[in-house]
Write a protein that holds these residues in place. Sequence first.
Motif, short mmCIF file in Angstrom:
data_model
loop_
_atom_site.label_atom_id
_atom_site.label_comp_id
_atom_site.label_asym_id
_atom_site.label_seq_id
_atom_site.Cartn_x
_atom_site.Cartn_y
_atom_site.Cartn_z
N CYS A 23 -6.44 -0.82 1.59
CA CYS A 23 -5.52 -1.28 2.36
C CYS A 23 -6.34 -2.13 3.62
O CYS A 23 -6.18 -3.22 4.07
CB CYS A 23 -4.67 -0.67 2.97
N ALA A 83 0.85 -1.18 0.05
CA ALA A 83 -0.16 -0.08 -0.10
C ALA A 83 1.04 1.26 0.02
O ALA A 83 0.76 2.15 -0.56
CB ALA A 83 -0.97 -0.12 1.28
N PHE A 107 -2.70 -3.38 -5.58
CA PHE A 107 -3.30 -2.07 -5.31
C PHE A 107 -2.98 -1.07 -6.74
O PHE A 107 -2.87 -0.07 -6.80
CB PHE A 107 -2.33 -1.20 -4.24
N ILE A 154 -6.29 4.34 -1.27
CA ILE A 154 -5.18 3.29 -1.04
C ILE A 154 -5.38 2.96 0.42
O ILE A 154 -5.43 1.81 0.77
CB ILE A 154 -3.79 3.73 -0.95
N SER A 172 2.50 1.67 -3.65
CA SER A 172 1.72 2.00 -4.36
C SER A 172 1.15 3.48 -4.50
O SER A 172 0.72 4.23 -5.29
CB SER A 172 0.43 1.02 -4.67
#
Length: 474
Positions: free
Chosen positions: A252, A52, A219, A248, A55
């Motif tokens: 997550c 996460a 992600f 994100i 990304s």
Amino acid sequence: MVQTNGVPGIATKRSGVINLMNTILGAGLLSVPYAIKCNGLFLGVVFVLFSALTSGLGLYLLAVASTYSIPGHASFFSLSKLTVPQLGIVFDLAIAVKCFGVGCSYLIVIGDLMPQIMSSIVSNENLEHYPLLSSRTMWITLFVVAILPLVYKRKLDSLKTASLVALSSVGYLVILVVVHFAHIWTGGKEDIVRGPIHYFQPDSIISLLSSFPILVFGFTCHQNQLGIINELKDRSLANIGEMNFISIGSACILYLVVGLSGYLTFGDNVVGNIITMYPNSVSSTIGRIAIVILVALSYPLQSNPARASINHVAYYINDSDLAKSIRSYSRSSTTSSAITTEERRNLVAQSPTPNGSVLIDDSIVMEEEENEHYVELTNKKLLIITTIIVILSYLVAITVKSLAHVLAIVGSTGSTSISFILPGFFAYKLIGSGNVSLSTKDLVLKYSGLALAIWGFVVMIICLSATLFLGATH
């Protein structure tokens, strides 16, 4: 750093969050429990958080890089023209192939699941009388026709309602996994067999590497980041950063909830698609229907960036002056008197240059830059390219039942490039390109970009090796 917003779009941060989250949360959500099983619970959680983070960094660096492009026309094409125009066709081709492949996989999922759903709803006697209900080709055809109006939409913002419906399907899947977990762990009885649970020890190095792509690419939504930025009403980095953080961060949390609940429910017996492990019931059937709705409504979010990239690839192929423009760019970028994009935009109109000449009006400069770095997608090209994408993906879906290995190879290269290598490279090359004094924040961003690009190459090597030699998929 260029801080200009140009003509604002109409999209809101909310619609951007919805579309980014729908791009992230595909059917891969159901593979997270298996990835945690391969890594062990503790390391699996660490990998989810780290994926996460990387990304999210890639998304933010893309946003920073977009400020160097024409406001409202940022794309991987325009950024490659500002950095390495010779490789622009490679970048766009990778994006087009990756998005096309994922779109094909969505149609294949529909073709695989709908006959199963029918077998649990309709009696065997009726299935014998109506064999079309078990035909994967028929179901793929129906869903392709149903989503056609969405596929031909030009703007990502116009897909926000469909994305919201798809995210509702994700919500049901999350609830399904969590409710089963809570029921079993509070003493409830279900017809499942739970294996042992490993909290710290991975299955093996091989299983760890083979599951690596699932979390690393879990992600990936970067192919739509620039398109969403172009349509935003507020293109400030603060607004975009908040949009990315919400997207994100929320994804997550959902990955961790599903991953931990699913793994703790089945232990080491968990498989790649957790929905297949629940006993046949009304709730499980609805879960499979939710997956079909999710992937069907996610297809337009793959065809949109694929269409844009194919349009750019066609430009490269058809433009007879491409070689000349590349040589001209190379010559100008190596001369000390060259004026960079950042310098031109920061100079005041009609101000004298070092050699005594006068710059043309800034609006003319911007218009020339737009012609150079933006390829128009006319209505005719939109219709032709979209139709080709739909027909080819349909033919692939009805003739091929598994794209897992091919998609893993494409993803290991295409997803890595989109998520890590290109965002990091663009940020590293563009920040400070005007030979200006950089702030501490800009220096951190610049070298974070370099680190992310290097990490991308490491990921590519690991994931390609896992795919080719260990049979990994993602």
